[in-house]
Design an enzyme around this catalytic site. Structure first.
Site, PDB file in Angstrom:
ATOM      1  CD  GLU A   1      -7.633  -5.716   2.886  1.00 31.74           C
ATOM      2  OE1 GLU A   1      -6.629  -5.107   3.274  1.00 31.74           O
ATOM      3  OE2 GLU A   1      -8.797  -5.311   3.080  1.00 31.74           O
TER       4      GLU A   1
HETATM    5  C1  TNX Z   1      -7.451  -1.506   2.382  1.00 36.47           C
HETATM    6  S1  TNX Z   1      -8.095  -1.143  -0.569  1.00 36.47           S
HETATM    7  C2  TNX Z   1      -8.684  -1.950   1.970  1.00 36.47           C
HETATM    8  C3  TNX Z   1      -9.900  -1.377   2.565  1.00 36.47           C
HETATM    9  C4  TNX Z   1      -9.589  -0.433   3.698  1.00 36.47           C
HETATM   10  C5  TNX Z   1      -8.424   0.436   3.337  1.00 36.47           C
HETATM   11  C6  TNX Z   1      -8.092   1.443   4.377  1.00 36.47           C
HETATM   12  C7  TNX Z   1      -8.743  -2.386  -0.355  1.00 36.47           C
HETATM   13  C8  TNX Z   1      -9.067  -3.014  -1.603  1.00 36.47           C
HETATM   14  N1  TNX Z   1      -8.900  -2.809   0.902  1.00 36.47           N
HETATM   15  O1  TNX Z   1     -10.699  -2.428   3.031  1.00 36.47           O
HETATM   16  O2  TNX Z   1     -10.706   0.363   3.905  1.00 36.47           O
HETATM   17  O3  TNX Z   1      -7.308  -0.381   3.117  1.00 36.47           O
HETATM   18  O4  TNX Z   1      -7.051   2.274   3.986  1.00 36.47           O
END
Ligand code: TNX
Length: 593
Positions: A368
């Site tokens: 992300e």
């Molecule tokens: C996605 S998994 C994210 C996290 C959040 C999570 C909550 C990932 C690599 N990134 O930043 O905490 O979803 O479910």
């Protein structure tokens, strides 16, 4: 002398599946043909081979002893496993079980025997890439218990199985009255080896801070179910949790928030680990043969760092502190002009983190990260090079597969939503997640499987779950259990495979901490009073689903069935109660009254 089998010799062992009952037969013996649940053995994860022997049970009493048999070089480790066993069996019984040498013909002896095997080389702090180091054999009869393994981790995993053979009260944290039938373990012969060498559990200590005692509690949960990697998500937008001596701002400023907790809340609590506290966590994990995998996420999920250090932003001015719930926030400024600063930051931070972690891995994050052209690559190149320079094996979220120079031996953690991605495997190669996974595989990486709709235990169980999120799915116990890593990256029609079992290093279960308060989807927290203690949140989200994922990671697919698992959990759950775990009594299991 029996030594644990490194691989199941096919000629000797047949696993027959009768409907939902997995029955193991060992040729040449006359075993009782029972599945592990109906045999009354609540063993989770289900072992490779279990034979219920007809004889009398072993009785643990005040005269029982723990005998250690080991080559000299392994003596400290075997002694240590003996101490762990003495503690596990001694706390609730009140017995002070002495450790000593084996005595021929001794009755009441629990023998821990390390039998080296030149084929299995266990290295302290080595890579988690050999299932043989976790293999063990366990025989119980009315006179003796003998646990053998080629390596200390195997002995430790076998101890976890042995615990489950005694009455549930043995897991209590205070001295208990002797159960009606005594402290007995049934006569069995077990031979066991994991399916996957890497079996991880991730804890998000960034969104919520878990004090050292709570991290230890999480380690207890994970190690009881034979997991061997503790992945700590140490940094994110809402907090920086590990002290870096040369950059004190990261914790002085960056640790003062949690998600939903603005600076100044929390009655002056400190929300980061000092070097001593962090070392305490590493040592505790090591005692349970768990390797700590520290994660320094970047270039996204870095607002806590950007609020602490102006060098990470393009205008040199630190960003405001952030304690909101969003993801995909601005990334560190890895423009050509600022790249030197970012490199300097990574050199300092990764040197410090590498030094605080004896294990072989550094997790560099990479998820992300909305990136202006080139920034992601520049950041990834620097981070990969620096981590490799410290001799560490790189792990990244699957987006990290886009790194142009992914170091040899890298592991990529797949966190896609299987339900949505499997149907597009083999179609036009435009799905960004699959493209990144493919890119990683092309560069020789192997995968850690963490499909978000199976292993993200911050997802609600169902609509009544007070805490957590549901963006990936709601995850019932059956969904946490009912998947096969080997086919997770194969299209539903079975025709296209992106990765198969040989591409997979293992499986990881995750506990994010974003929404760890009741009514988590209806509202953002209005006050820190709405939050529940982290142990309460973790226990509820992890139990009973963590044991389900642990079985996915440990047990062969052919040995697993959900109805059998459910029956075994009925026998396991009193252990959670005895241990004071606040577990979720999900409706689809007929829990014993
Ligand atoms: C996605 S998994 C994210 C996290 C959040 C999570 C909550 C990932 C690599 N990134 O930043 O905490 O979803 O479910």
């Amino acid at each position: 002398m029996n030594s644990p089998r490194r691989r199941r010799p096919v000629a000797l062992t047949t696993t027959i599946t009768l409907g939902v009952l997995a029955v193991s037969l060992v040729a040449g013996c006359t075993p009782e043909e029972k599945d592990v649940a109906s045999a009354g053995l609540g063993l989770v994860p289900v072992p490779t081979d279990v034979r219920v022997d007809g004889g009398g049970a072993f009785v643990l009493d005040a005269d029982s002893t723990i005998a250690l048999v080991t080559p000299e070089v392994m003596a400290p480790d075997v002694h240590h496993v003996g101490e762990e066993l003495a503690e596990h069996l001694g706390t609730a019984t009140g017995f002070d079980l002495p450790l000593g040498p084996a005595v021929d013909g001794a009755v009441g002896e629990i023998r821990l025997e390390l039998v080296p095997d030149t084929e299995v080389v266990w290295e302290r702090d080595g890579l988690l890439d050999d299932t043989g180091v976790d293999a063990y054999e366990l025989t119980v009869d009315d006179e003796q218990i003998v646990l053998t393994a080629t390596s200390p981790p195997g002995l430790f995993r076998g101890v976890q199985t042995l615990r489950q053979l005694f009455p549930a009260q043995i897991d209590a944290t205070t001295v208990q009255e002797e159960p009606a039938g005594g402290w007995t373990a049934p006569a069995v012969t077990i031979s066991d080896e994991p399916r996957f060498a890497y079996r991880g559990a991730m804890l998000d200590v960034a969104r919520r801070f878990y004090p050292v005692e709570s991290v230890k509690r999480f380690i207890d949960h994970a190690s009881t179910y034979k997991l061997n990697a503790l992945h700590l998500h140490l940094t994110d937008d809402q907090g920086w949790r590990i002290a870096v001596d040369a950059l004190p701002e990261l914790t002085e400023v960056g640790s003062t928030t949690q998600e939903g907790w603005e600076p100044g809340t929390g009655d002056g609590e400190r929300w980061y680990y000092t070097a001593d506290e962090y070392a305490e966590i590493v040592a505790y994990a090591r005692d349970k043969y768990m390797t700590v995998v520290p994660e320094i996420d970047g270039p996204g999920h870095t607002l806590a760092a950007q609020a602490s250090l102006g060098s990470l932003t393009c205008d040199g001015v630190p960003t405001p502190l952030y304690w909101g719930p969003e993801v995909n926030n601005p990334i560190v400024c890895a423009s050509d002009e600022n790249l030197g600063n970012v490199q300097g930051f990574l050199e300092t931070v990764l040197a410090s983190v590498a030094g605080q972690n004896p294990g072989p891995y550094l997790h560099l994050g990479g998820d992300e990260a909305p990136s202006p052209p080139g920034w992601y690559q520049s950041y990834a190149e620097a981070a990969n090079e620096i981590a490799t320079g410290h001799g560490k094996t790189v792990i990244g979220w699957h987006q990290w597969g886009a790194s142009e120079a992914l170091p040899p031996g890298a592991l990529i953690q797949y966190w896609g939503v299987g339900e949505r991605l499997r149907p597009v495997i083999g179609g036009e190669a435009t799905n960004a997640d699959l493209v990144d996974v493919q890119a990683a595989l092309d560069k020789g990486a192997r995968l850690i499987m963490s499909p978000a709709d199976r292993t993200y235990l911050d997802m609600k169980y169902d609509e009544d779950t007070p805490y957590g999120l549901e963006w990936a799915s709601r995850i019932t116990l059956e969904e946490a259990y009912g998947w096969d890593p080997a086919t997770e990256l194969t299209s539903p029609d079975g025709k296209s495979t992106l990765a198969d079992e040989s591409d997979m290093a293992g499986v990881e279960v995750l506990l994010w901490s974003d929404r760890s308060y009741p009514d988590s989807l209806a509202s953002l927290p209005t006050s820190t009073d709405v939050f529940v203690p982290v142990d309460q949140y973790a226990d509820f989200m992890l139990f009973p689903r963590l044991p389900a994922t642990a079985e996915v990671a440990w047990s062969e697919q052919a040995d697993r069935s959900y109805p059998d698992f459910r029956d075994r959990l009925v026998q396991v759950s009193p252990r959670w109660t005895a241990a004071g775990i606040g577990w979720n009594q999900v409706a689809d299991v007929d829990w014993a009254p």
